[in-house]
Motif scaffolding. Structure first.
Motif, PDB file in Angstrom:
ATOM      1  N   ILE A 364      -1.091  -0.511  -6.148  1.00 53.34           N
ATOM      2  CA  ILE A 364       0.048   0.408  -6.074  1.00 53.34           C
ATOM      3  C   ILE A 364       0.575   0.486  -4.645  1.00 53.34           C
ATOM      4  O   ILE A 364       1.789   0.429  -4.400  1.00 53.34           O
ATOM      5  CB  ILE A 364      -0.362   1.798  -6.592  1.00 53.34           C
ATOM      6  CG1 ILE A 364      -0.643   1.745  -8.103  1.00 53.34           C
ATOM      7  CG2 ILE A 364       0.700   2.844  -6.283  1.00 53.34           C
ATOM      8  CD1 ILE A 364      -1.269   3.013  -8.664  1.00 53.34           C
ATOM      9  N   LEU A 365      -0.332   0.595  -3.685  1.00 53.45           N
ATOM     10  CA  LEU A 365       0.084   0.662  -2.283  1.00 53.45           C
ATOM     11  C   LEU A 365       0.727  -0.644  -1.831  1.00 53.45           C
ATOM     12  O   LEU A 365       1.737  -0.631  -1.115  1.00 53.45           O
ATOM     13  CB  LEU A 365      -1.116   1.016  -1.404  1.00 53.45           C
ATOM     14  CG  LEU A 365      -1.727   2.410  -1.627  1.00 53.45           C
ATOM     15  CD1 LEU A 365      -2.974   2.594  -0.778  1.00 53.45           C
ATOM     16  CD2 LEU A 365      -0.717   3.505  -1.338  1.00 53.45           C
ATOM     17  N   ASP A 366       0.145  -1.785  -2.248  1.00 52.97           N
ATOM     18  CA  ASP A 366       0.760  -3.080  -1.914  1.00 52.97           C
ATOM     19  C   ASP A 366       2.224  -3.101  -2.338  1.00 52.97           C
ATOM     20  O   ASP A 366       3.117  -3.494  -1.564  1.00 52.97           O
ATOM     21  CB  ASP A 366       0.019  -4.222  -2.618  1.00 52.97           C
ATOM     22  CG  ASP A 366      -1.373  -4.480  -2.071  1.00 52.97           C
ATOM     23  OD1 ASP A 366      -1.652  -4.053  -0.940  1.00 52.97           O
ATOM     24  OD2 ASP A 366      -2.167  -5.117  -2.788  1.00 52.97           O
ATOM     25  N   ASN A 367       2.482  -2.699  -3.592  1.00 50.87           N
ATOM     26  CA  ASN A 367       3.838  -2.760  -4.131  1.00 50.87           C
ATOM     27  C   ASN A 367       4.769  -1.761  -3.448  1.00 50.87           C
ATOM     28  O   ASN A 367       5.921  -2.086  -3.106  1.00 50.87           O
ATOM     29  CB  ASN A 367       3.814  -2.498  -5.635  1.00 50.87           C
ATOM     30  CG  ASN A 367       3.268  -3.665  -6.424  1.00 50.87           C
ATOM     31  OD1 ASN A 367       3.429  -4.822  -6.042  1.00 50.87           O
ATOM     32  ND2 ASN A 367       2.607  -3.387  -7.539  1.00 50.87           N
ATOM     33  N   MET A 368       4.296  -0.532  -3.246  1.00 53.01           N
ATOM     34  CA  MET A 368       5.147   0.493  -2.656  1.00 53.01           C
ATOM     35  C   MET A 368       5.491   0.164  -1.202  1.00 53.01           C
ATOM     36  O   MET A 368       6.631   0.365  -0.757  1.00 53.01           O
ATOM     37  CB  MET A 368       4.471   1.859  -2.750  1.00 53.01           C
ATOM     38  CG  MET A 368       4.265   2.360  -4.171  1.00 53.01           C
ATOM     39  SD  MET A 368       3.618   4.049  -4.234  1.00 53.01           S
ATOM     40  CE  MET A 368       5.087   4.992  -3.793  1.00 53.01           C
ATOM     41  N   ILE A 369       4.509  -0.356  -0.470  1.00 52.92           N
ATOM     42  CA  ILE A 369       4.756  -0.713   0.932  1.00 52.92           C
ATOM     43  C   ILE A 369       5.707  -1.905   1.016  1.00 52.92           C
ATOM     44  O   ILE A 369       6.644  -1.924   1.833  1.00 52.92           O
ATOM     45  CB  ILE A 369       3.428  -1.014   1.645  1.00 52.92           C
ATOM     46  CG1 ILE A 369       2.574   0.265   1.750  1.00 52.92           C
ATOM     47  CG2 ILE A 369       3.669  -1.589   3.036  1.00 52.92           C
ATOM     48  CD1 ILE A 369       1.137   0.023   2.161  1.00 52.92           C
ATOM     49  N   ALA A 370       5.483  -2.910   0.156  1.00 53.47           N
ATOM     50  CA  ALA A 370       6.338  -4.103   0.177  1.00 53.47           C
ATOM     51  C   ALA A 370       7.780  -3.751  -0.146  1.00 53.47           C
ATOM     52  O   ALA A 370       8.712  -4.357   0.403  1.00 53.47           O
ATOM     53  CB  ALA A 370       5.810  -5.142  -0.806  1.00 53.47           C
ATOM     54  N   ARG A 373       9.087   1.705  -0.150  1.00 48.03           N
ATOM     55  CA  ARG A 373       9.220   3.029  -0.760  1.00 48.03           C
ATOM     56  C   ARG A 373       8.464   4.072   0.052  1.00 48.03           C
ATOM     57  O   ARG A 373       8.801   5.263   0.004  1.00 48.03           O
ATOM     58  CB  ARG A 373       8.704   2.995  -2.202  1.00 48.03           C
ATOM     59  CG  ARG A 373       9.347   1.921  -3.067  1.00 48.03           C
ATOM     60  CD  ARG A 373      10.813   2.219  -3.329  1.00 48.03           C
ATOM     61  NE  ARG A 373      10.971   3.288  -4.289  1.00 48.03           N
ATOM     62  CZ  ARG A 373      11.092   3.084  -5.616  1.00 48.03           C
ATOM     63  NH1 ARG A 373      11.066   1.853  -6.108  1.00 48.03           N
ATOM     64  NH2 ARG A 373      11.243   4.094  -6.434  1.00 48.03           N
ATOM     65  N   ILE A 374       7.429   3.648   0.749  1.00 50.64           N
ATOM     66  CA  ILE A 374       6.652   4.518   1.631  1.00 50.64           C
ATOM     67  C   ILE A 374       6.280   3.724   2.883  1.00 50.64           C
ATOM     68  O   ILE A 374       6.328   2.487   2.878  1.00 50.64           O
ATOM     69  CB  ILE A 374       5.357   5.043   0.949  1.00 50.64           C
ATOM     70  CG1 ILE A 374       4.491   3.874   0.470  1.00 50.64           C
ATOM     71  CG2 ILE A 374       5.693   6.003  -0.185  1.00 50.64           C
ATOM     72  CD1 ILE A 374       3.137   4.296  -0.054  1.00 50.64           C
ATOM     73  N   PRO A 375       5.900   4.404   3.981  1.00 50.88           N
ATOM     74  CA  PRO A 375       5.431   3.688   5.172  1.00 50.88           C
ATOM     75  C   PRO A 375       4.085   3.006   4.904  1.00 50.88           C
ATOM     76  O   PRO A 375       3.455   3.227   3.867  1.00 50.88           O
ATOM     77  CB  PRO A 375       5.284   4.809   6.207  1.00 50.88           C
ATOM     78  CG  PRO A 375       6.020   5.981   5.663  1.00 50.88           C
ATOM     79  CD  PRO A 375       5.965   5.855   4.180  1.00 50.88           C
ATOM     80  N   PRO A 376       3.619   2.188   5.837  1.00 49.71           N
ATOM     81  CA  PRO A 376       2.277   1.599   5.695  1.00 49.71           C
ATOM     82  C   PRO A 376       1.214   2.691   5.580  1.00 49.71           C
ATOM     83  O   PRO A 376       1.325   3.757   6.190  1.00 49.71           O
ATOM     84  CB  PRO A 376       2.107   0.781   6.985  1.00 49.71           C
ATOM     85  CG  PRO A 376       3.501   0.526   7.457  1.00 49.71           C
ATOM     86  CD  PRO A 376       4.304   1.718   7.056  1.00 49.71           C
ATOM     87  N   GLU A 544       5.754   9.269  -2.805  1.00 41.75           N
ATOM     88  CA  GLU A 544       7.196   9.155  -2.524  1.00 41.75           C
ATOM     89  C   GLU A 544       7.804  10.508  -2.185  1.00 41.75           C
ATOM     90  O   GLU A 544       8.651  10.604  -1.292  1.00 41.75           O
ATOM     91  CB  GLU A 544       7.915   8.551  -3.723  1.00 41.75           C
ATOM     92  CG  GLU A 544       7.900   7.035  -3.748  1.00 41.75           C
ATOM     93  CD  GLU A 544       9.047   6.467  -4.550  1.00 41.75           C
ATOM     94  OE1 GLU A 544      10.043   6.013  -3.930  1.00 41.75           O
ATOM     95  OE2 GLU A 544       8.948   6.480  -5.785  1.00 41.75           O
ATOM     96  N   ILE A 545       7.405  11.550  -2.899  1.00 42.99           N
ATOM     97  CA  ILE A 545       7.971  12.877  -2.624  1.00 42.99           C
ATOM     98  C   ILE A 545       7.534  13.373  -1.252  1.00 42.99           C
ATOM     99  O   ILE A 545       8.331  13.978  -0.510  1.00 42.99           O
ATOM    100  CB  ILE A 545       7.575  13.854  -3.742  1.00 42.99           C
ATOM    101  CG1 ILE A 545       8.378  13.522  -5.013  1.00 42.99           C
ATOM    102  CG2 ILE A 545       7.795  15.302  -3.333  1.00 42.99           C
ATOM    103  CD1 ILE A 545       7.947  14.275  -6.241  1.00 42.99           C
ATOM    104  N   LEU A 546       6.300  13.099  -0.863  1.00 43.19           N
ATOM    105  CA  LEU A 546       5.811  13.558   0.441  1.00 43.19           C
ATOM    106  C   LEU A 546       6.316  12.703   1.589  1.00 43.19           C
ATOM    107  O   LEU A 546       6.619  13.216   2.672  1.00 43.19           O
ATOM    108  CB  LEU A 546       4.280  13.582   0.445  1.00 43.19           C
ATOM    109  CG  LEU A 546       3.591  14.653  -0.417  1.00 43.19           C
ATOM    110  CD1 LEU A 546       2.089  14.405  -0.474  1.00 43.19           C
ATOM    111  CD2 LEU A 546       3.878  16.056   0.113  1.00 43.19           C
ATOM    112  N   PHE A 547       6.417  11.377   1.367  1.00 43.47           N
ATOM    113  CA  PHE A 547       6.683  10.478   2.500  1.00 43.47           C
ATOM    114  C   PHE A 547       7.707   9.385   2.210  1.00 43.47           C
ATOM    115  O   PHE A 547       7.862   8.463   2.998  1.00 43.47           O
ATOM    116  CB  PHE A 547       5.382   9.804   2.941  1.00 43.47           C
ATOM    117  CG  PHE A 547       4.357  10.752   3.482  1.00 43.47           C
ATOM    118  CD1 PHE A 547       4.498  11.299   4.745  1.00 43.47           C
ATOM    119  CD2 PHE A 547       3.273  11.137   2.711  1.00 43.47           C
ATOM    120  CE1 PHE A 547       3.562  12.186   5.242  1.00 43.47           C
ATOM    121  CE2 PHE A 547       2.328  12.028   3.198  1.00 43.47           C
ATOM    122  CZ  PHE A 547       2.474  12.558   4.473  1.00 43.47           C
ATOM    123  N   GLY A 548       8.408   9.448   1.070  1.00 49.70           N
ATOM    124  CA  GLY A 548       9.331   8.379   0.718  1.00 49.70           C
ATOM    125  C   GLY A 548      10.465   8.232   1.716  1.00 49.70           C
ATOM    126  O   GLY A 548      10.936   9.213   2.304  1.00 49.70           O
TER     127      GLY A 548
END
Length: 549
Positions: A364-370, A373-376, A544-548
């Motif tokens: 999930i983190l791999d996809n969101m970071i790529a 959608r969120i920072p590293p 995403e809501i906290l850091f998107g």
């Protein structure tokens, strides 16, 4: 056996002058023939009876111990496994040694297991993963004759139609052919935008119970007259997503309410009529759920492998001085990790094993970071030493909170060189893990400035406390801290028949208290239950809501 004993008796010496060596050889021959007549395990495997425990020490990894069970087919068995040193795996195996069911692997501390005996040749098999010392105990055995049969009643328009057909003398074959073609459960339109979902089972002897029902409780399926059809219908929102199991022929036990409730685990397994098993690579159907996702269920785009660059995984073990135990820690660092990047997030996640498997958080983190959608993110997965430690440490434990803030956090910073600030540090977890995220942040806001709670157990209060909903009370009466909150809760996590408030109600109440105290808080509700299938989407929503961006 009669032949061997006859051989010994017929050829016993007729006088005392026969050589002693000849007599010894004849006795040996008879014993060999007796051994050939009986299975080897009759001599080599201990036989466990209810109330009896077996102790073992295994020094070589890979070695096994087998235990026969003093029980008959259909008997309900409940037991515990307690590992005092090392790690082991516990399986139920058949006469050939093939695993029928895996109860637990990588086991440390205490674990509980239940099953219904399918054959007198089934055995418990303990496999040492490391040098180990352990004890296995059969707590309870309930014979078939002591188990009760529930009554049934019809429901659902589709089921009423089937009932009418049966009353006309028709069989259920046409119905089952329909189910075989379409799969289960049945989905029908309901009133007011709701959907009727009917869960089905075929051919149980006495009952079928549903684990993970939309009611938030265990539910009995109903039998259609004297047919082979069992069913239960629920009216649910059209965006429902849930995972569930069906338990066939669960023993209805004497004893406490908890004894009767946990008996469902003895046979609970994936629905054989459902075509969406989860996870697909589970070792057996007992470790697998079935999935219901209605067309309106929210997308979970980040749980699919899209071929994105993957982060790095490393592991270490740390001792918690005040807690007097050790635990495994897993660190995820993002692709092309730059420790000096001030945008990096530091995420602590409880229940490590589940968030590395059922919830594929590294993916999930791999996809969101790529997808930016969120920072590293540097993610830290915190394992529980065992189930009992989880129950002690996660609910409002000051020593565990101090371990996170004063021992683990500095060690993570040392190992990763991440630029850590409370504003960019998150505590995340589900159930007791969501509760821990809130209580630890409230105790150590100088370290943890964000809470991501999924179905947090905010009904909890310390034992003997004269107040309920401890976290809401602490927020209402304590000093305001600089903490942001994301709360997720399921519409099916209601109070039901429980004396304490349900997860949905207490999360709503906490949201209201946080809002009244001017905290930054978001509550997102899902048409689901207490379910990792829901949480694997909710955790990305929270990030995403906290850091998107």
């Amino acid at each position: 056996m009669r032949f061997a004993l006859g051989l010994l008796l017929r050829h016993r010496p007729v006088c005392h002058s026969e050589p002693e060596s000849l007599m010894v050889r004849r006795i040996f021959l008879a014993l060999v023939m007796i051994a050939m007549h009986f299975p080897t395990q009759a001599f080599s495997e201990p036989r466990l009876r209810a109330g009896e425990a077996a102790l073992m020490t295994i020094e070589e990894p890979g070695q096994i111990r087998l235990f026969a069970i003093d029980a008959n087919e259909g008997d309900y068995i409940r037991g515990t496994l307690y590992v005092t040193r090392g790690r082991i795996r516990l399986d139920l195996v058949n006469a050939a040694g093939n695993s029928l069911r895996r109860f637990v692997e990588h086991a440390e501390g205490e674990s509980e297991f239940q099953f219904v005996v399918g054959s007198q040749h089934e055995r418990l098999q303990i496999t040492a993963e490391t040098a180990t010392e352990a004890r296995v105990l059969i707590i309870n055995r309930v014979e078939v004759g002591e188990q009760k049969v529930p009554k049934s009643q019809p429901a659902s328009p589709r089921m009423l139609k089937l009932m009418a057909a049966v009353e006309r003398g028709e069989t259920t074959e046409a119905f089952w052919n329909e189910v075989s073609a379409a799969g289960a459960p049945l989905v029908e339109p309901g009133a007011d935008g709701q959907t009727l979902v009917t869960f089905l089972g075929r051919g149980a002897r006495k009952n079928i119970r549903m684990f993970g029902a939309p009611s938030g409780d265990h539910e009995n399926l109903e039998r259609l007259g004297e047919t082979d059809v069992w069913f239960k219908t629920f009216s649910v929102p059209s965006d429902t997503r849930l995972s569930y199991q069906l338990a066939f022929d669960v023993p209805d036990l004497p004893g406490s309410d908890r004894d009767r409730r946990v008996a469902i685990l003895s046979t609970a397994a994936a629905d054989p009529l459902n075509r969406k098993p989860w996870p697909a690579d589970a070792p057996d159907r007992f470790n697998q759920d079935s999935v219901l996702e209605l067309p309106g269920a929210p997308e979970q785009p980040f749980v699919v492998d899209r071929g994105r660059p993957g982060g790095a995984i490393s592991n270490f073990r740390i001792a918690a001085k005040k807690l007097g135990n050790e635990r495994d820690i897993t660190i995820y660092t993002p692709p092309a990790y730059d420790p000096g990047n001030a945008d990096n997030l530091l995420l602590f996640v409880f229940d490590a094993r589940e968030y590395l498997s059922k919830v594929p958080l590294p993916l999930i983190l791999d996809n969101m970071i790529a997808e930016k959608r969120i920072p590293p993110v540097v993610a830290v997965f915190v394992a529980n030493p065992d189930r009992q430690a989880r129950g002690r440490e996660l609910p409002g434990n000051a020593d565990f909170a101090d371990f996170l803030a004063k021992e683990l956090l500095p060690e993570i910073v040392r190992r990763t060189n991440v630029m850590q600030t409370p504003e960019r540090t998150v505590l995340a977890g589900s159930s007791y893990g969501g509760l821990a995220s809130a209580t630890i942040a409230l105790r150590h806001p100088e370290a943890f400035g964000n809470v991501l709670s999924l179905s947090g157990s905010f009904w909890w209060s310390p034992a003997g406390a004269d107040k309920t909903e401890y976290v809401a009370w602490e927020v209402a009466t304590g000093p305001q801290r600089k903490i942001r909150f994301f709360l997720g809760a399921g519409l099916f996590e209601t109070r039901g028949s429980h004396a304490v408030g349900g997860i949905l109600e207490t999360n709503r109440h906490l949201r209201d208290v946080l809002t009244a105290r001017s905290y930054s808080v978001t509550l997102k509700e899902y048409a689901g239950g207490h379910d990792y299938l829901v949480w694997r989407g909710a955790i990305s929503d929270g990030l995403e809501i906290l850091f998107g961006h």
